[in-house]
Design an enzyme around this catalytic site. Structure first.
Site, PDB file in Angstrom:
ATOM      1  N   SER A   8      44.191 113.045  -8.991  1.00 47.22           N
ATOM      2  CA  SER A   8      43.009 113.556  -8.303  1.00 47.22           C
ATOM      3  C   SER A   8      42.837 115.041  -8.609  1.00 47.22           C
ATOM      4  O   SER A   8      43.689 115.864  -8.275  1.00 47.22           O
ATOM      5  CB  SER A   8      43.147 113.355  -6.790  1.00 47.22           C
ATOM      6  OG  SER A   8      42.128 114.101  -6.145  1.00 47.22           O
ATOM      7  N   HIS A  32      40.522 110.894 -11.182  1.00 50.49           N
ATOM      8  CA  HIS A  32      39.920 110.645  -9.868  1.00 50.49           C
ATOM      9  C   HIS A  32      39.176 111.903  -9.412  1.00 50.49           C
ATOM     10  O   HIS A  32      39.760 112.987  -9.325  1.00 50.49           O
ATOM     11  CB  HIS A  32      41.034 110.286  -8.878  1.00 50.49           C
ATOM     12  CG  HIS A  32      40.578 109.893  -7.519  1.00 50.49           C
ATOM     13  ND1 HIS A  32      40.151 108.614  -7.207  1.00 50.49           N
ATOM     14  CD2 HIS A  32      40.489 110.606  -6.368  1.00 50.49           C
ATOM     15  CE1 HIS A  32      39.826 108.564  -5.921  1.00 50.49           C
ATOM     16  NE2 HIS A  32      40.014 109.761  -5.389  1.00 50.49           N
ATOM     17  N   ASP A  34      36.914 113.559  -6.454  1.00 50.45           N
ATOM     18  CA  ASP A  34      36.546 113.455  -5.039  1.00 50.45           C
ATOM     19  C   ASP A  34      35.311 114.289  -4.744  1.00 50.45           C
ATOM     20  O   ASP A  34      35.379 115.519  -4.703  1.00 50.45           O
ATOM     21  CB  ASP A  34      37.711 113.967  -4.178  1.00 50.45           C
ATOM     22  CG  ASP A  34      38.919 113.046  -4.232  1.00 50.45           C
ATOM     23  OD1 ASP A  34      38.788 111.886  -3.795  1.00 50.45           O
ATOM     24  OD2 ASP A  34      39.976 113.485  -4.715  1.00 50.45           O
ATOM     25  N   MET A  36      32.694 115.510  -2.098  1.00 50.61           N
ATOM     26  CA  MET A  36      32.604 115.647  -0.630  1.00 50.61           C
ATOM     27  C   MET A  36      31.438 116.543  -0.256  1.00 50.61           C
ATOM     28  O   MET A  36      31.203 117.557  -0.925  1.00 50.61           O
ATOM     29  CB  MET A  36      33.880 116.295  -0.086  1.00 50.61           C
ATOM     30  CG  MET A  36      35.144 115.563  -0.450  1.00 50.61           C
ATOM     31  SD  MET A  36      36.569 116.454   0.218  1.00 50.61           S
ATOM     32  CE  MET A  36      37.907 115.469  -0.447  1.00 50.61           C
ATOM     33  N   HIS A  65      35.100 109.097  -6.402  1.00 49.75           N
ATOM     34  CA  HIS A  65      35.260 108.690  -5.000  1.00 49.75           C
ATOM     35  C   HIS A  65      34.264 109.515  -4.185  1.00 49.75           C
ATOM     36  O   HIS A  65      34.446 110.717  -4.010  1.00 49.75           O
ATOM     37  CB  HIS A  65      36.718 108.966  -4.613  1.00 49.75           C
ATOM     38  CG  HIS A  65      37.036 108.733  -3.176  1.00 49.75           C
ATOM     39  ND1 HIS A  65      38.216 109.160  -2.602  1.00 49.75           N
ATOM     40  CD2 HIS A  65      36.350 108.105  -2.189  1.00 49.75           C
ATOM     41  CE1 HIS A  65      38.239 108.821  -1.321  1.00 49.75           C
ATOM     42  NE2 HIS A  65      37.117 108.180  -1.037  1.00 49.75           N
ATOM     43  N   MET A  67      32.489 110.794  -1.059  1.00 47.59           N
ATOM     44  CA  MET A  67      32.624 110.978   0.390  1.00 47.59           C
ATOM     45  C   MET A  67      31.422 111.786   0.864  1.00 47.59           C
ATOM     46  O   MET A  67      31.537 112.975   1.211  1.00 47.59           O
ATOM     47  CB  MET A  67      33.949 111.701   0.695  1.00 47.59           C
ATOM     48  CG  MET A  67      35.157 110.793   0.527  1.00 47.59           C
ATOM     49  SD  MET A  67      36.704 111.718   0.326  1.00 47.59           S
ATOM     50  CE  MET A  67      36.672 111.977  -1.452  1.00 47.59           C
ATOM     51  N   MET A 136      42.163 103.775   1.777  1.00 46.86           N
ATOM     52  CA  MET A 136      42.604 105.161   1.995  1.00 46.86           C
ATOM     53  C   MET A 136      43.898 105.173   2.802  1.00 46.86           C
ATOM     54  O   MET A 136      43.997 104.505   3.833  1.00 46.86           O
ATOM     55  CB  MET A 136      41.551 105.953   2.767  1.00 46.86           C
ATOM     56  CG  MET A 136      40.272 106.270   2.004  1.00 46.86           C
ATOM     57  SD  MET A 136      40.528 107.277   0.543  1.00 46.86           S
ATOM     58  CE  MET A 136      41.166 108.807   1.268  1.00 46.86           C
ATOM     59  N   GLY A 141      38.975 113.648   3.075  1.00 54.77           N
ATOM     60  CA  GLY A 141      38.509 115.018   3.261  1.00 54.77           C
ATOM     61  C   GLY A 141      39.425 116.076   2.659  1.00 54.77           C
ATOM     62  O   GLY A 141      38.942 117.096   2.194  1.00 54.77           O
ATOM     63  N   GLY A 143      43.266 117.000   0.456  1.00 53.57           N
ATOM     64  CA  GLY A 143      44.487 116.629  -0.250  1.00 53.57           C
ATOM     65  C   GLY A 143      45.695 117.101   0.541  1.00 53.57           C
ATOM     66  O   GLY A 143      45.556 117.817   1.537  1.00 53.57           O
ATOM     67  N   ASP A 174      44.856 105.706  -2.025  1.00 50.40           N
ATOM     68  CA  ASP A 174      44.545 107.130  -2.211  1.00 50.40           C
ATOM     69  C   ASP A 174      44.979 107.918  -0.988  1.00 50.40           C
ATOM     70  O   ASP A 174      44.481 107.675   0.116  1.00 50.40           O
ATOM     71  CB  ASP A 174      43.029 107.263  -2.433  1.00 50.40           C
ATOM     72  CG  ASP A 174      42.565 108.698  -2.621  1.00 50.40           C
ATOM     73  OD1 ASP A 174      43.403 109.605  -2.761  1.00 50.40           O
ATOM     74  OD2 ASP A 174      41.323 108.899  -2.633  1.00 50.40           O
ATOM     75  N   SER A 197      48.336 116.020  -5.120  1.00 45.61           N
ATOM     76  CA  SER A 197      49.442 116.984  -5.031  1.00 45.61           C
ATOM     77  C   SER A 197      50.628 116.576  -5.884  1.00 45.61           C
ATOM     78  O   SER A 197      51.263 117.427  -6.509  1.00 45.61           O
ATOM     79  CB  SER A 197      49.906 117.103  -3.568  1.00 45.61           C
ATOM     80  OG  SER A 197      48.791 117.253  -2.723  1.00 45.61           O
TER      81      SER A 197
HETATM   82  C1  DX5 Z   1      41.242 112.859   0.056  1.00 42.25           C
HETATM   83  C2  DX5 Z   1      41.011 112.462  -1.364  1.00 42.25           C
HETATM   84  C3  DX5 Z   1      42.219 112.254  -2.190  1.00 42.25           C
HETATM   85  C4  DX5 Z   1      43.102 113.467  -2.332  1.00 42.25           C
HETATM   86  C5  DX5 Z   1      44.494 112.971  -2.510  1.00 42.25           C
HETATM   87  O1  DX5 Z   1      40.062 112.692   0.743  1.00 42.25           O
HETATM   88  O2  DX5 Z   1      40.291 111.238  -1.409  1.00 42.25           O
HETATM   89  O3  DX5 Z   1      41.878 111.723  -3.459  1.00 42.25           O
HETATM   90  O4  DX5 Z   1      42.754 114.268  -3.431  1.00 42.25           O
HETATM   91  O5  DX5 Z   1      45.360 114.049  -2.489  1.00 42.25           O
HETATM   92  P1  DX5 Z   1      46.924 113.880  -2.235  1.00 42.25           P
HETATM   93  O6  DX5 Z   1      47.445 112.998  -3.346  1.00 42.25           O
HETATM   94  O7  DX5 Z   1      47.417 115.278  -2.311  1.00 42.25           O
HETATM   95  O8  DX5 Z   1      47.098 113.230  -0.912  1.00 42.25           O
HETATM   96 ZN    ZN Z   2      39.983 110.338  -3.385  1.00 48.11          ZN
END
Ligand code: DX5
Ligand code: ZN
Length: 220
Positions: A8, A32, A34, A36, A65, A67, A136, A141, A143, A174, A197
């Protein structure tokens, strides 16, 4: 079952995305992304201008993805920006029929997502028509959150449903994926692992991807 790893980009250094992406190019299966909007989730990340800019620096498929509130209205722009597959939340669009039709028209891969509080039943009617379903394992929202183990029963239910109906649908997870939780997710039936991460916050993101593969019994 082939395991795919989708780093991600949310956890990458945004000041140098070209370099960050090059670190995972050889090892990742999908990138991936994200998106938002600060409305559907309490955070703002990036959108179409960033996606189209990075399209030219990588051959990795873009797993977007979404959001946002009203994700369906962005599908055309996402396709133009270079998305390969788009996943949208059933909490934003409980009946994704129109979105699916639109994605199909645009030749975009399509999937539905459920947040931790949403039961697998909400997803059931749509699994067959999806290329991927996303469970999820953190609240969407941000990481860097801790994995919520209670969602594993939904991963099991999704895998059972896919296999029972003889589908090819990918089961993605995820949030909070580490070498430890990756093994739990795969044991429950996930075959696409998103990791932010655990990939981009490591010294060697490419090697981190291989550690995740090794942790789930795959590897090169
Ligand atoms: C959170 C995102 C994830 C996020 C995952 O809303 O959808 O894709 O980047 O990050 P980690 O792997 O650090 O939990
Ligand atoms: Zn995601």
């Amino acid at each position: 079952m082939e395991i795919k790893i989708a780093p991600s980009l949310l956890a990458a250094d945004f000041s140098d995305l070209r370099t960050e992406i090059s670190k995972v190019e050889e090892n990742a299966d999908l990138l991936h992304l994200d998106v938002m909007d600060g409305h559907f989730v309490p955070n703002i990340s990036f959108g179409m201008p960033v996606i189209s800019s990075i399209r030219s620096v990588t051959a990795l498929p873009f797993d977007c993805h979404i959001m946002t509130t009203n994700p369906t209205v962005y599908l055309e722009e996402l396709a133009e920006a270079g998305a390969d597959i788009v996943t949208i939340h059933l909490e934003a669009v409980p009946d994704p029929t129109a979105a699916m039709a639109e994605a199909d028209k645009l030749d975009l891969g399509f999937g539905v997502v459920i947040s931790p509080h949403t039961p697998f039943g909400a997803m059931e009617p749509w699994v067959e028509a999806c290329q991927m379903v996303l469970i999820m394992s953190v609240h969407p929202g941000f990481g860097g959150q801790a994995f919520i183990p209670e969602v594993l029963s939904k991963v099991e239910a999704a895998r059972k449903w896919v296999d029972f109906h003889g589908l090819e649908t990918d089961v993605q997870i995820d949030g909070g994926i580490t070498t430890e939780t990756a093994a739990q997710a795969v044991a429950a039936g996930a075959n696409v692992l998103v990791a932010g991460s655990a990939v981009f916050r490591r010294d060697d993101p490419g090697e981190a991807i291989e550690s995740l593969r090794a942790a789930v019994g795959e590897g090169t």
